[in-house]
Design a protein around this motif. Sequence first.
Motif, PDB file in Angstrom:
ATOM      1  N   ALA A 136     -25.596   1.427  13.202  1.00 30.78           N
ATOM      2  CA  ALA A 136     -26.862   2.042  13.629  1.00 30.78           C
ATOM      3  C   ALA A 136     -26.811   3.549  13.417  1.00 30.78           C
ATOM      4  CB  ALA A 136     -27.139   1.719  15.093  1.00 30.78           C
ATOM      5  N   GLY A 137     -25.676   4.159  13.724  1.00 29.65           N
ATOM      6  CA  GLY A 137     -25.527   5.591  13.504  1.00 29.65           C
ATOM      7  C   GLY A 137     -25.704   5.953  12.043  1.00 29.65           C
ATOM      8  N   LYS A 138     -25.146   5.151  11.154  1.00 29.99           N
ATOM      9  CA  LYS A 138     -25.274   5.397   9.713  1.00 29.99           C
ATOM     10  C   LYS A 138     -26.731   5.271   9.268  1.00 29.99           C
ATOM     11  CE  LYS A 138     -20.609   3.734   8.593  1.00 29.99           C
ATOM     12  NZ  LYS A 138     -19.820   2.643   7.944  1.00 29.99           N
ATOM     13  N   ALA A 154     -29.119   8.208   7.810  1.00 31.32           N
ATOM     14  CA  ALA A 154     -29.736   8.045   6.493  1.00 31.32           C
ATOM     15  C   ALA A 154     -31.246   8.266   6.570  1.00 31.32           C
ATOM     16  CB  ALA A 154     -29.437   6.648   5.945  1.00 31.32           C
ATOM     17  N   ALA A 155     -31.836   7.990   7.752  1.00 27.82           N
ATOM     18  CA  ALA A 155     -33.274   8.191   7.938  1.00 27.82           C
ATOM     19  C   ALA A 155     -33.612   9.637   8.284  1.00 27.82           C
ATOM     20  CB  ALA A 155     -33.800   7.260   9.027  1.00 27.82           C
ATOM     21  N   GLY A 156     -32.590  10.479   8.441  1.00 29.59           N
ATOM     22  CA  GLY A 156     -32.841  11.900   8.682  1.00 29.59           C
ATOM     23  C   GLY A 156     -32.478  12.419  10.052  1.00 29.59           C
ATOM     24  N   PHE A 157     -31.926  11.566  10.928  1.00 29.36           N
ATOM     25  CA  PHE A 157     -31.533  12.021  12.258  1.00 29.36           C
ATOM     26  C   PHE A 157     -30.187  12.735  12.194  1.00 29.36           C
ATOM     27  CE2 PHE A 157     -34.571   8.721  13.398  1.00 29.36           C
ATOM     28  CZ  PHE A 157     -35.292   9.346  14.403  1.00 29.36           C
ATOM     29  N   ASN A 158     -30.120  13.866  12.875  1.00 29.72           N
ATOM     30  CA  ASN A 158     -28.897  14.658  12.917  1.00 29.72           C
ATOM     31  C   ASN A 158     -28.199  14.424  14.248  1.00 29.72           C
ATOM     32  OD1 ASN A 158     -26.896  16.589  13.010  1.00 29.72           O
ATOM     33  ND2 ASN A 158     -28.197  18.274  12.321  1.00 29.72           N
ATOM     34  N   PRO A 159     -26.966  13.892  14.240  1.00 30.60           N
ATOM     35  CA  PRO A 159     -26.269  13.648  15.508  1.00 30.60           C
ATOM     36  C   PRO A 159     -26.154  14.898  16.373  1.00 30.60           C
ATOM     37  CG  PRO A 159     -25.113  12.579  13.710  1.00 30.60           C
ATOM     38  CD  PRO A 159     -26.185  13.428  13.085  1.00 30.60           C
ATOM     39  N   ARG A 160     -26.091  16.060  15.765  1.00 25.61           N
ATOM     40  CA  ARG A 160     -25.958  17.293  16.535  1.00 25.61           C
ATOM     41  C   ARG A 160     -27.223  17.617  17.342  1.00 25.61           C
ATOM     42  NH1 ARG A 160     -23.230  18.214  11.707  1.00 25.61           N
ATOM     43  NH2 ARG A 160     -21.116  19.061  11.889  1.00 25.61           N
ATOM     44  N   GLY A 161     -28.328  16.957  17.023  1.00 30.45           N
ATOM     45  CA  GLY A 161     -29.566  17.202  17.757  1.00 30.45           C
ATOM     46  C   GLY A 161     -29.634  16.494  19.090  1.00 30.45           C
ATOM     47  N   HIS A 162     -28.675  15.582  19.376  1.00 28.54           N
ATOM     48  CA  HIS A 162     -28.572  14.868  20.646  1.00 28.54           C
ATOM     49  C   HIS A 162     -29.771  13.971  20.918  1.00 28.54           C
ATOM     50  CE1 HIS A 162     -25.620  18.203  22.203  1.00 28.54           C
ATOM     51  NE2 HIS A 162     -25.172  17.551  21.142  1.00 28.54           N
ATOM     52  N   VAL A 163     -30.542  13.656  19.894  1.00 30.38           N
ATOM     53  CA  VAL A 163     -31.614  12.667  20.058  1.00 30.38           C
ATOM     54  C   VAL A 163     -31.008  11.271  20.137  1.00 30.38           C
ATOM     55  CG1 VAL A 163     -33.636  11.624  18.958  1.00 30.38           C
ATOM     56  CG2 VAL A 163     -33.316  14.097  18.893  1.00 30.38           C
ATOM     57  N   MET A 164     -29.946  11.046  19.369  1.00 28.72           N
ATOM     58  CA  MET A 164     -29.248   9.764  19.350  1.00 28.72           C
ATOM     59  C   MET A 164     -28.305   9.702  20.552  1.00 28.72           C
ATOM     60  SD  MET A 164     -28.381   9.938  15.275  1.00 28.72           S
ATOM     61  CE  MET A 164     -27.112   8.672  15.345  1.00 28.72           C
ATOM     62  N   ARG A 170     -38.185   7.782  12.845  1.00 33.79           N
ATOM     63  CA  ARG A 170     -38.242   9.111  12.218  1.00 33.79           C
ATOM     64  C   ARG A 170     -39.660   9.672  12.298  1.00 33.79           C
ATOM     65  NH1 ARG A 170     -39.974  10.783   7.569  1.00 33.79           N
ATOM     66  NH2 ARG A 170     -40.215   8.657   6.779  1.00 33.79           N
ATOM     67  N   GLU A 171     -40.656   8.834  11.999  1.00 38.01           N
ATOM     68  CA  GLU A 171     -42.049   9.284  12.045  1.00 38.01           C
ATOM     69  C   GLU A 171     -42.482   9.618  13.470  1.00 38.01           C
ATOM     70  OE1 GLU A 171     -44.197   6.104  10.281  1.00 38.01           O
ATOM     71  OE2 GLU A 171     -43.297   6.376   8.282  1.00 38.01           O
ATOM     72  N   ALA A 172     -41.919   8.918  14.468  1.00 36.23           N
ATOM     73  CA  ALA A 172     -42.314   9.130  15.865  1.00 36.23           C
ATOM     74  C   ALA A 172     -41.707  10.405  16.442  1.00 36.23           C
ATOM     75  CB  ALA A 172     -41.887   7.932  16.713  1.00 36.23           C
ATOM     76  N   GLN A 221     -29.911  -5.142  16.500  1.00 37.10           N
ATOM     77  CA  GLN A 221     -31.242  -5.490  16.015  1.00 37.10           C
ATOM     78  C   GLN A 221     -31.815  -4.439  15.069  1.00 37.10           C
ATOM     79  OE1 GLN A 221     -32.727  -8.357  16.777  1.00 37.10           O
ATOM     80  NE2 GLN A 221     -31.236  -9.044  18.292  1.00 37.10           N
ATOM     81  N   LEU A 222     -31.191  -3.266  15.004  1.00 37.90           N
ATOM     82  CA  LEU A 222     -31.772  -2.151  14.258  1.00 37.90           C
ATOM     83  C   LEU A 222     -31.802  -2.425  12.754  1.00 37.90           C
ATOM     84  CD1 LEU A 222     -32.868   0.767  14.789  1.00 37.90           C
ATOM     85  CD2 LEU A 222     -30.597   1.566  14.046  1.00 37.90           C
ATOM     86  N   LYS A 223     -32.957  -2.132  12.140  1.00 39.90           N
ATOM     87  CA  LYS A 223     -33.140  -2.310  10.696  1.00 39.90           C
ATOM     88  C   LYS A 223     -33.677  -1.005  10.097  1.00 39.90           C
ATOM     89  CE  LYS A 223     -34.172  -7.273  11.124  1.00 39.90           C
ATOM     90  NZ  LYS A 223     -33.914  -7.308  12.581  1.00 39.90           N
ATOM     91  N   PRO A 224     -33.556  -0.836   8.790  1.00 34.01           N
ATOM     92  CA  PRO A 224     -34.051   0.411   8.178  1.00 34.01           C
ATOM     93  C   PRO A 224     -35.516   0.708   8.483  1.00 34.01           C
ATOM     94  CG  PRO A 224     -32.600  -0.719   6.637  1.00 34.01           C
ATOM     95  CD  PRO A 224     -32.787  -1.645   7.818  1.00 34.01           C
ATOM     96  N   TRP A 225     -36.373  -0.319   8.548  1.00 26.02           N
ATOM     97  CA  TRP A 225     -37.782  -0.032   8.810  1.00 26.02           C
ATOM     98  C   TRP A 225     -38.002   0.450  10.245  1.00 26.02           C
ATOM     99  CZ3 TRP A 225     -40.623  -2.828  12.411  1.00 26.02           C
ATOM    100  CH2 TRP A 225     -40.141  -4.090  12.768  1.00 26.02           C
ATOM    101  N   HIS A 226     -37.116  -0.002  11.186  1.00 22.79           N
ATOM    102  CA  HIS A 226     -37.164   0.574  12.529  1.00 22.79           C
ATOM    103  C   HIS A 226     -36.849   2.062  12.472  1.00 22.79           C
ATOM    104  CE1 HIS A 226     -35.798  -3.640  14.088  1.00 22.79           C
ATOM    105  NE2 HIS A 226     -37.126  -3.544  14.154  1.00 22.79           N
TER     106      HIS A 226
END
Length: 296
Positions: free
Chosen positions: A208-210, A214-224, A185-187, A175-180
């Motif tokens: 979704a990972g891509k 692209a929205a600025g999340f870094n996989p190394r931050g373990h937020v994802m 990112r803002e949250a 279901q994930l879209k760029p606007w999500h």
Amino acid sequence: MDELRAAGGADGDENHMKIARVFPRITKATPDDELCFFGPPPMLTLPEIDEIHVSCVFTYDREKAEEMAYQWEVVGVPVKIGGPAYDDPAEGDFVPGRYLKKGYVITSRGCNNHCWFCSAWRREGKLRELPITPGWNVLDNNLLQCSEQHIRDVFHMLSRQKERPVFTGGLEAKQLKPWHCELLREAKPRRMYFAYDTPDDYEPLVEAGKMLQAAGFNPRGHVMSCYCLVGYKGDTFDAATERMEQTIRAGFMPYAMLYRDQDGHVDSDWRRFQREWLRPALVSHMFGEAWKNADQ
């Protein structure tokens, strides 16, 4: 002893009643105010209460919940029993702090998917949006299936909270879209969980990972992060290990979720497998190695 038909939250006259809540099991989400109890009635004087609700989440706790409901009948006020373990459809609105600790919030019920291992759609039916109440840990079954306006309103509510949000209920990669991703990112969430339960979840998880990167999340931050279902009938340790490693390669920190049957039975070998994959040092090392190889 009556049946409680809104163990996840209720509206109407109950909002003005003093309700003692009794829980057969304590979890991180269990409320802990002065009207919450985790065993028989205390020997000392109880506060004034109008009703007693025994709330049971897991089917394998039902026997204990029913014993507790019987014990609490001695108080002399109506005792009701219910919750997800009793296929409660949770038809009312969500009431913050009643059956979940303050800060946990549910803004929608049900799900439009029909996953074989999930009881949400069987219990609560098709997805329906609820009035949005304050909280920072979002437990919706499938928030991203909601309407765009509802989702934006949820993020607006989150922006007013003191705590950074956590999406514990899980976000569906399909279901994930760029606007999500822009809203996420803002949250600035502390953690957001996706899911890799069946083979058809993998390609959407990769996409979704891509999008998130692209929205600025870094996989190394373990937020994802990503829940990975393991130990169901027909699963193997090799196949489960491959799914966990695929999750890492997609940019997500995997969390092994061990399948339980209606009786709560789990295989001891699968329990050991789950514990291994819940060791932060091990998973972090594998995560670091995967991304070091990706950089080369």
